[in-house]
Write an enzyme that holds these catalytic residues in place. Structure first.
Site, PDB file in Angstrom:
ATOM      1  N   GLU B  59       0.823  -1.211   0.000  1.00  0.00           N
ATOM      2  CA  GLU B  59       0.000   0.000   0.000  1.00  0.00           C
ATOM      3  C   GLU B  59       0.857   1.262   0.000  1.00  0.00           C
ATOM      4  OE1 GLU B  59      -0.624  -2.660   1.862  1.00  0.00           O
ATOM      5  OE2 GLU B  59      -2.657  -3.280   1.337  1.00  0.00           O
ATOM      6  N   HIS B 126     -11.593  -5.172   8.450  1.00  0.00           N
ATOM      7  CA  HIS B 126     -12.240  -4.994   7.143  1.00  0.00           C
ATOM      8  C   HIS B 126     -13.489  -4.137   7.289  1.00  0.00           C
ATOM      9  CE1 HIS B 126      -9.743  -8.570   6.515  1.00  0.00           C
ATOM     10  NE2 HIS B 126      -9.806  -8.330   5.225  1.00  0.00           N
TER      11      HIS B 126
END
Lengths: 302, 322
Positions: B59, B126
């Site tokens: 990322e 999540h």
């Protein structure tokens, strides 16, 4: 200037690293990307950074590239290919990769990007991600890593445990080379060849140079932690003294010419400093205090 | 024909890829035939060869790469697989993209898409809503679309904005929200929307919570209370004027957000209303957020962790009595 209190914040020099750094800037051309770090004054100058930009940034002049908003070595002119480093190590590797991808997309040919890191910065996650993504994207990148044997005060044995940092090249899909960073000729040769290979479309290149940092981390640091033993190592030699010896031995320039060069360089530095010193410092009342360029999207907080 | 919030996001990306050759999409699994974990880029790699690229699970480097490309003329869209994983890229988003214009006078036009918010069974890693964290740092525009129309026009606008944009799209709305057609134009970024007019209480909220608030407003209307619902649309910049105007009409403020309670958007709204519109308030302003724990896995716990219509109604009822 620093000791006289005329510079706010730190001063970071590249003593011991000049040969490696100058070779980093030397082979780059217009259109190339250079993302230097803290000890790359030599490379920045070789890349074409005007000395007055250095003085203006250290003194905070409004006419400098950072206009007093950022200082010392955090300067750059991104649109001219010199990226402005942030302090978080390894972060500029992927930024260089992205710049090279953009240039490739736009059809620019014969481009190379060179960025630098130390053995300290090589231990960050950002460096790992950046090197990997460079190889995945197969961009023409050269990463020059200088092992100056200390991350601030921490010696190599608390930084990494592999035999040689250059061995990592293979793991990332880079081509790796080592150099004695105290030997200017070797630096020019090996880094120059790496730039040439990257330009020719070879995989990303890693060059690992070995030196000793011949100063503190910054001017505030007396480097008392650097041991006498390590100062006796071959990599602890001063690359400038070695280069001067080679130049005179080979008759490339005599002592008088070297003295003149030094005088000229000192005069250029004095000029740059005196120019910047005459310029206005930033004025908080004239500052627009806007961190986004889109004025209608500025968040107004009373 | 009907189009979902998720399809609107895909269509917005198809449009910017079609209209602007500087745009490319970078993220995990966005390319190839897969089209992203949520299919927000389905079919785009085939339609736009070489411009919808799979990235390694990196990322930090994904955003760094986008920054470098943006500095040299591109308009990258980075898809985070889940908003939660953008924490790995915080350094690039906050310290590199967020500081760049201020430091160098060169803006960084990147759009980072964050599939945000909770869905049943998704657990602590999540489900996060990270808009407050990004809004805290200078130099970023933070968008939180709550409707299909906004999801579409605000993403197109995000790509056109010269500054880094964090685009928080709500995963719960992906399939639950449908519109008849896509708009040709929308409200500009930075303006809040009155989602429902009222005179008794202002509920100021954004993203998925707009719909919970609307449910509550409907329920209260049957009892004769008129609740005004303000959809912030963008949390940075925050449209304080629209919020104050609403509170001026109602005299009561409840601010609702799905993010963690400490600091954040709801605290910011209340701080602004209290400092700039204290005289407009007939009762102490209230706020409702998720609980100050990680987001639970089990649906029973999860339902109690985040605000929902029931919790909002409870708060609203108490506030209306004051």
């Amino acid at each position: 200037l620093y000791r006289g209190g005329l510079i706010s914040g730190g001063v970071y020099v590249g003593r011991g690293q000049e040969a490696v750094s100058v070779a980093c800037g030397m082979f780059l051309q217009k259109g190339d990307i250079f993302a230097p770090l803290i000890r790359d004054q030599a490379g920045r100058s070789a890349f074409g950074e005007p000395l007055v930009d250095v003085a203006r940034t250290y003194l905070g002049s409004r006419q400098g590239p950072m206009r007093g908003r950022d200082g010392n070595i955090h300067r750059g002119k991104p649109l001219d290919g010199q990226l402005a480093m942030i302090s978080h190590l390894g972060a500029m590797i992927s930024v260089t990769v992205g710049a090279l991808m953009a240039k490739r997309t736009k059809g620019e040919k014969n481009i190379v990007g060179l960025t630098t890191i130390g053995e300290g910065g090589m231990q960050t996650g950002a460096t790992h991600e950046g090197m990997n993504i460079a190889a995945v994207e197969q961009v023409p990148l050269v990463l020059v890593a200088t092992n100056n044997h200390y991350a601030y005060s921490t010696p190599n044995d608390r930084e990494f445990a592999c035999v040689d940092l250059v061995d990592r090249a293979k793991g990332y899909g880079f081509e790796g080379y080592s150099i004695d960073g105290t030997d200017l000729g070797a630096c020019l040769d090996v880094i120059g060849s790496a730039v040439k290979r990257a330009r020719a479309g070879r995989p990303p290149q890693l060059v690992v140079a070995s030196i000793l940092r011949l100063s503190g981390h910054g001017e505030h640091d007396d480097a008392s932690y650097i041991t006498d033993e390590i100062r006796q190592e071959p990599f602890a030699q001063d690359c400038l003294a070695s280069a001067e010896r080679v130049i005179t031995e080979r008759g490339l320039a005599d002592a008088e010419t070297l003295r003149q060069w030094r005088e000229e360089a000192a005069a250029q530095v004095d000029d740059a400093v005196s120019t910047a010193q005459k310029e206005a410092a930033p004025d908080p009342n004239e500052e627009d205090w806007c961190a986004v360029s889109t004025r209608e999207l500025v968040d107004e907080i009373e | 024909m009907s189009i979902t919030y998720l399809e609107a996001i895909r269509e917005a990306q198809a449009k910017v890829l079609r209209d602007d050759n500087r745009v490319f999409i970078y993220g995990q699994d966005v390319g190839g035939t897969f089209g992203g974990a949520f299919k927000a880029t389905k079919g785009l790699a085939k339609e736009f060869p070489g411009r919808v690229l799979n990235a390694p699970i990196s990322e930090d480097a994904m955003v760094g790469t986008a920054i470098g490309a943006a500095l040299h003329g591109m308009r990258p869209i980075v898809e985070m697989q889940f908003a939660d994983f953008s924490s790995v890229a915080l350094n690039q988003i906050l310290n590199n993209a967020g500081t760049h214009y201020w430091r160098t006078n060169v803006p960084v036009p990147i759009t980072v898409r964050l599939p945000s918010g909770g869905t049943k069974g998704s657990g602590p890693f999540h489900s996060q809503s990270m808009e407050s964290l990004y809004a805290h740092y200078p130099g970023l525009v933070v968008l939180t679309p709550a409707t299909v129309e906004d999801a579409y026009t605000m993403l197109i606008e995000a790509v056109a904005i010269d500054d880094p944009v964090v685009y928080c799209e709500h995963k719960y709305l992906y399939y639950h929200l449908k519109a008849d057609k896509l708009p040709t134009e929308g409200m500009p970024v930075g303006k809040a929307r009155i989602a429902r007019e009222g005179r008794d209480l202002s509920i100021v909220t954004y993203s998925a919570m707009v719909h919970e608030a609307l449910t509550v407003a409907e329920e209260f209307a049957r009892e004769g209370f008129e609740i005004e619902v303000v959809d912030l649309r963008s949390v940075k910049p925050l449209d304080t004027d629209t919020v104050l105007a609403s509170v001026a009409r109602t005299g009561r403020l409840l601010c609702v957000g799905e993010a963690f309670p400490w600091g954040g958007v709801t605290a910011e709204v209340i701080a602004r209303v209290s400092t700039e519109g204290f005289h407009l308030l007939d009762a102490a302003p209230q706020r409702l957020n998720a609980k100050d724990t990680p987001i639970p896995y089990h649906p029973n716990l999860w339902a109690a962790h985040r605000p929902n219509a029931k919790a909002i109604a409870q708060k609203a009822r108490k506030l209306l009595r004051e």
